[in-house]
Design a protein around this motif. Sequence first.
Motif, PDB file in Angstrom:
ATOM      1  N   VAL A  53      -5.613   5.863  13.804  1.00 43.93           N
ATOM      2  CA  VAL A  53      -4.234   6.300  13.570  1.00 43.93           C
ATOM      3  C   VAL A  53      -3.994   6.434  12.072  1.00 43.93           C
ATOM      4  O   VAL A  53      -3.427   7.427  11.595  1.00 43.93           O
ATOM      5  CB  VAL A  53      -3.224   5.310  14.196  1.00 43.93           C
ATOM      6  CG1 VAL A  53      -1.795   5.768  13.918  1.00 43.93           C
ATOM      7  CG2 VAL A  53      -3.465   5.177  15.699  1.00 43.93           C
ATOM      8  N   MET A  54      -4.453   5.448  11.306  1.00 42.04           N
ATOM      9  CA  MET A  54      -4.298   5.486   9.853  1.00 42.04           C
ATOM     10  C   MET A  54      -5.080   6.661   9.259  1.00 42.04           C
ATOM     11  O   MET A  54      -4.625   7.316   8.313  1.00 42.04           O
ATOM     12  CB  MET A  54      -4.774   4.165   9.227  1.00 42.04           C
ATOM     13  CG  MET A  54      -4.050   2.928   9.759  1.00 42.04           C
ATOM     14  SD  MET A  54      -2.242   3.056   9.595  1.00 42.04           S
ATOM     15  CE  MET A  54      -1.699   1.945  10.896  1.00 42.04           C
TER      16      MET A  54
ATOM     17  N   PHE B 174     -13.055   6.214  12.632  1.00 40.82           N
ATOM     18  CA  PHE B 174     -12.445   6.602  11.362  1.00 40.82           C
ATOM     19  C   PHE B 174     -13.282   7.740  10.756  1.00 40.82           C
ATOM     20  O   PHE B 174     -14.121   7.518   9.887  1.00 40.82           O
ATOM     21  CB  PHE B 174     -12.395   5.394  10.422  1.00 40.82           C
ATOM     22  CG  PHE B 174     -11.520   5.558   9.207  1.00 40.82           C
ATOM     23  CD1 PHE B 174     -10.210   5.112   9.208  1.00 40.82           C
ATOM     24  CD2 PHE B 174     -12.023   6.149   8.053  1.00 40.82           C
ATOM     25  CE1 PHE B 174      -9.408   5.255   8.080  1.00 40.82           C
ATOM     26  CE2 PHE B 174     -11.238   6.293   6.920  1.00 40.82           C
ATOM     27  CZ  PHE B 174      -9.923   5.847   6.934  1.00 40.82           C
ATOM     28  N   PRO B 175     -13.089   8.974  11.233  1.00 43.52           N
ATOM     29  CA  PRO B 175     -13.890  10.093  10.727  1.00 43.52           C
ATOM     30  C   PRO B 175     -13.662  10.306   9.226  1.00 43.52           C
ATOM     31  O   PRO B 175     -12.526  10.290   8.757  1.00 43.52           O
ATOM     32  CB  PRO B 175     -13.371  11.297  11.525  1.00 43.52           C
ATOM     33  CG  PRO B 175     -12.683  10.711  12.720  1.00 43.52           C
ATOM     34  CD  PRO B 175     -12.138   9.398  12.276  1.00 43.52           C
ATOM     35  N   VAL B 176     -14.758  10.499   8.490  1.00 47.39           N
ATOM     36  CA  VAL B 176     -14.666  10.717   7.044  1.00 47.39           C
ATOM     37  C   VAL B 176     -15.180  12.116   6.714  1.00 47.39           C
ATOM     38  O   VAL B 176     -16.374  12.388   6.826  1.00 47.39           O
ATOM     39  CB  VAL B 176     -15.477   9.652   6.275  1.00 47.39           C
ATOM     40  CG1 VAL B 176     -15.424   9.935   4.765  1.00 47.39           C
ATOM     41  CG2 VAL B 176     -14.943   8.249   6.564  1.00 47.39           C
TER      42      VAL B 176
ATOM     43  N   ASP C  19       0.866  -1.181   0.000  1.00 47.50           N
ATOM     44  CA  ASP C  19       0.000   0.000   0.000  1.00 47.50           C
ATOM     45  C   ASP C  19       0.905   1.234   0.000  1.00 47.50           C
ATOM     46  O   ASP C  19       1.231   1.799   1.038  1.00 47.50           O
ATOM     47  CB  ASP C  19      -0.903  -0.006   1.242  1.00 47.50           C
ATOM     48  CG  ASP C  19      -1.971   1.083   1.198  1.00 47.50           C
ATOM     49  OD1 ASP C  19      -1.777   2.080   0.472  1.00 47.50           O
ATOM     50  OD2 ASP C  19      -2.994   0.944   1.901  1.00 47.50           O
ATOM     51  N   HIS C  20       1.314   1.624  -1.187  1.00 47.94           N
ATOM     52  CA  HIS C  20       2.284   2.712  -1.307  1.00 47.94           C
ATOM     53  C   HIS C  20       1.710   4.054  -0.851  1.00 47.94           C
ATOM     54  O   HIS C  20       2.428   4.889  -0.313  1.00 47.94           O
ATOM     55  CB  HIS C  20       2.790   2.806  -2.749  1.00 47.94           C
ATOM     56  CG  HIS C  20       3.442   1.551  -3.236  1.00 47.94           C
ATOM     57  ND1 HIS C  20       4.570   1.013  -2.641  1.00 47.94           N
ATOM     58  CD2 HIS C  20       3.107   0.695  -4.245  1.00 47.94           C
ATOM     59  CE1 HIS C  20       4.922  -0.091  -3.263  1.00 47.94           C
ATOM     60  NE2 HIS C  20       4.042  -0.324  -4.239  1.00 47.94           N
ATOM     61  N   TYR C  21       0.403   4.234  -1.058  1.00 47.12           N
ATOM     62  CA  TYR C  21      -0.230   5.488  -0.632  1.00 47.12           C
ATOM     63  C   TYR C  21      -0.197   5.640   0.887  1.00 47.12           C
ATOM     64  O   TYR C  21       0.254   6.657   1.417  1.00 47.12           O
ATOM     65  CB  TYR C  21      -1.676   5.563  -1.137  1.00 47.12           C
ATOM     66  CG  TYR C  21      -2.421   6.739  -0.564  1.00 47.12           C
ATOM     67  CD1 TYR C  21      -2.219   8.023  -1.056  1.00 47.12           C
ATOM     68  CD2 TYR C  21      -3.309   6.573   0.503  1.00 47.12           C
ATOM     69  CE1 TYR C  21      -2.881   9.110  -0.515  1.00 47.12           C
ATOM     70  CE2 TYR C  21      -3.979   7.649   1.044  1.00 47.12           C
ATOM     71  CZ  TYR C  21      -3.761   8.919   0.542  1.00 47.12           C
ATOM     72  OH  TYR C  21      -4.403  10.002   1.097  1.00 47.12           O
ATOM     73  N   LEU C  22      -0.664   4.624   1.610  1.00 46.13           N
ATOM     74  CA  LEU C  22      -0.707   4.704   3.074  1.00 46.13           C
ATOM     75  C   LEU C  22       0.710   4.742   3.655  1.00 46.13           C
ATOM     76  O   LEU C  22       0.954   5.423   4.659  1.00 46.13           O
ATOM     77  CB  LEU C  22      -1.500   3.531   3.652  1.00 46.13           C
ATOM     78  CG  LEU C  22      -1.800   3.584   5.161  1.00 46.13           C
ATOM     79  CD1 LEU C  22      -2.478   4.887   5.550  1.00 46.13           C
ATOM     80  CD2 LEU C  22      -2.661   2.395   5.579  1.00 46.13           C
TER      81      LEU C  22
ATOM     82  N   ARG D 217     -10.278  -4.508   8.337  1.00 43.06           N
ATOM     83  CA  ARG D 217      -9.904  -5.670   9.155  1.00 43.06           C
ATOM     84  C   ARG D 217      -8.412  -5.673   9.467  1.00 43.06           C
ATOM     85  O   ARG D 217      -8.012  -6.015  10.582  1.00 43.06           O
ATOM     86  CB  ARG D 217     -10.308  -6.964   8.444  1.00 43.06           C
ATOM     87  CG  ARG D 217     -11.818  -7.184   8.393  1.00 43.06           C
ATOM     88  CD  ARG D 217     -12.174  -8.468   7.670  1.00 43.06           C
ATOM     89  NE  ARG D 217     -11.677  -9.645   8.379  1.00 43.06           N
ATOM     90  CZ  ARG D 217     -11.815 -10.887   7.925  1.00 43.06           C
ATOM     91  NH1 ARG D 217     -12.420 -11.104   6.766  1.00 43.06           N
ATOM     92  NH2 ARG D 217     -11.342 -11.902   8.619  1.00 43.06           N
ATOM     93  N   ARG D 218      -7.601  -5.289   8.502  1.00 42.62           N
ATOM     94  CA  ARG D 218      -6.154  -5.282   8.711  1.00 42.62           C
ATOM     95  C   ARG D 218      -5.758  -4.296   9.811  1.00 42.62           C
ATOM     96  O   ARG D 218      -4.835  -4.550  10.579  1.00 42.62           O
ATOM     97  CB  ARG D 218      -5.431  -4.921   7.407  1.00 42.62           C
ATOM     98  CG  ARG D 218      -3.907  -4.956   7.549  1.00 42.62           C
ATOM     99  CD  ARG D 218      -3.188  -4.521   6.279  1.00 42.62           C
ATOM    100  NE  ARG D 218      -1.744  -4.650   6.454  1.00 42.62           N
ATOM    101  CZ  ARG D 218      -1.021  -5.686   6.065  1.00 42.62           C
ATOM    102  NH1 ARG D 218      -1.603  -6.703   5.462  1.00 42.62           N
ATOM    103  NH2 ARG D 218       0.289  -5.721   6.273  1.00 42.62           N
ATOM    104  N   TYR D 219      -6.481  -3.184   9.887  1.00 40.70           N
ATOM    105  CA  TYR D 219      -6.100  -2.127  10.823  1.00 40.70           C
ATOM    106  C   TYR D 219      -7.041  -2.022  12.022  1.00 40.70           C
ATOM    107  O   TYR D 219      -7.130  -0.964  12.648  1.00 40.70           O
ATOM    108  CB  TYR D 219      -6.003  -0.791  10.075  1.00 40.70           C
ATOM    109  CG  TYR D 219      -5.010  -0.866   8.935  1.00 40.70           C
ATOM    110  CD1 TYR D 219      -3.656  -1.085   9.183  1.00 40.70           C
ATOM    111  CD2 TYR D 219      -5.433  -0.786   7.614  1.00 40.70           C
ATOM    112  CE1 TYR D 219      -2.746  -1.185   8.149  1.00 40.70           C
ATOM    113  CE2 TYR D 219      -4.525  -0.891   6.564  1.00 40.70           C
ATOM    114  CZ  TYR D 219      -3.183  -1.091   6.843  1.00 40.70           C
ATOM    115  OH  TYR D 219      -2.278  -1.201   5.819  1.00 40.70           O
ATOM    116  N   LYS D 220      -7.702  -3.105  12.324  1.00 41.37           N
ATOM    117  CA  LYS D 220      -8.575  -3.126  13.506  1.00 41.37           C
ATOM    118  C   LYS D 220      -7.770  -2.747  14.744  1.00 41.37           C
ATOM    119  O   LYS D 220      -6.688  -3.272  14.984  1.00 41.37           O
ATOM    120  CB  LYS D 220      -9.193  -4.510  13.690  1.00 41.37           C
ATOM    121  CG  LYS D 220     -10.156  -4.604  14.872  1.00 41.37           C
ATOM    122  CD  LYS D 220     -10.827  -5.959  14.919  1.00 41.37           C
ATOM    123  CE  LYS D 220     -11.704  -6.110  16.160  1.00 41.37           C
ATOM    124  NZ  LYS D 220     -12.725  -5.061  16.267  1.00 41.37           N
ATOM    125  N   GLY D 221      -8.298  -1.813  15.508  1.00 42.00           N
ATOM    126  CA  GLY D 221      -7.609  -1.356  16.708  1.00 42.00           C
ATOM    127  C   GLY D 221      -6.725  -0.148  16.488  1.00 42.00           C
ATOM    128  O   GLY D 221      -6.256   0.454  17.460  1.00 42.00           O
TER     129      GLY D 221
END
Length: 268
Positions: free
Chosen positions: A256-257, A227-229, A83-86, A248-252
Motif C-alpha cells: 500500500v505504501m 514492494f515492487p521497485v 515521515d513527511h515524505y510518505l 518492519r513498521r509497515y509489515k502487512g
Amino acid sequence: MITVELDNFSLKQICQSGQCFRMRETEENTYELIAGDQYLKLTQEGTIVTFHCSDVEFLCYWVPYFDIDADYAGYIEKINPRDHYLSAAAECGSGIRILRQDLWEMIISFLISQQNNITRIKKCIENISREFGVRKTSSTGAEYYAFPTAEALALATEEQLRECNLGYRAKYVLDTARKVCFGDISLNSLHDMTYKAARKELLGLYGVGEKVADCICLFGLHQLDAFPVDTHIRQALDAHYKRGFPNRRYKGCRGVMQQYIFYYELMK
C-alpha cells in the motif's frame, strides 16, 4: 445500478496508479473497466460512487475487486508522522485501492510491461484481447473483449503475438501460457502460497524478474508485503530513505505504501 458512499476511494487515482491497464476515463468522472471477462461502467461525484451493475455483480465481484471492505484510513494512520515524505505521498494518493485482480491477467500484463510505457502496455493488452479474447456484450449493452485465456494464448505463434506489438515479450507470454496449460505451474497453488514462496515460484517463469514478480504478487495475489521497485521507487528510496525503507513498521501493508510513493512520484 448501485450507489454507495466510499471514503479513501478515487476512480481517477486508481485509474492512474499503474496497477490495471484496462480501465479508462470515457468522460469526466465516468470510467469503464474490463477485468478478466467482466465489464463495468462507474461514475463518481465526490465520495459518491455509482456502479452500473446488478446487486449480485457488485457484491460478488466488484466489492472484492476494489477491496472495498478494507480500511485504507487505517493504513494511512500507521504512517510515521515524522515521515513527511510518505505522509505527503499518502495524502496525494489517498483514494488508491490495491485491486484484487485476476492472477493470470496480471502475469501476462506485467510480462508485457517490461521496458514499456503505460500507453503502449494498454495498447498491447487491447491487441491480444481483440485477437485472442472472446467478444462479449455487457448487461448495459457495451461490447468488449475478454482477456484471453491461457489456452487461447498457448495456441498462438510467437509471430502472431509480435504482430500485437509485444516485441521480444512475445516469447515470454507464449512460454508462460504453455507452462500454465501443460501444468508446469499451477495458478491455484500460487494463491495458497506465502508471499516469499509465491515470489520464488514466479521468478522461475521465463522473463520474470524481481520487479515483475513483486507486481504480480501485489496486484494478482494481494500479497500486501510485496514492494515492487522500479525506477520511480528507486529514486524515491535513494532520496528519502538512505538507510532503507522502514519495512518492519509497515509489515502487512508495504505494498500500500509502495503505491502511495509510486503515484506521488508519477504525479510529480
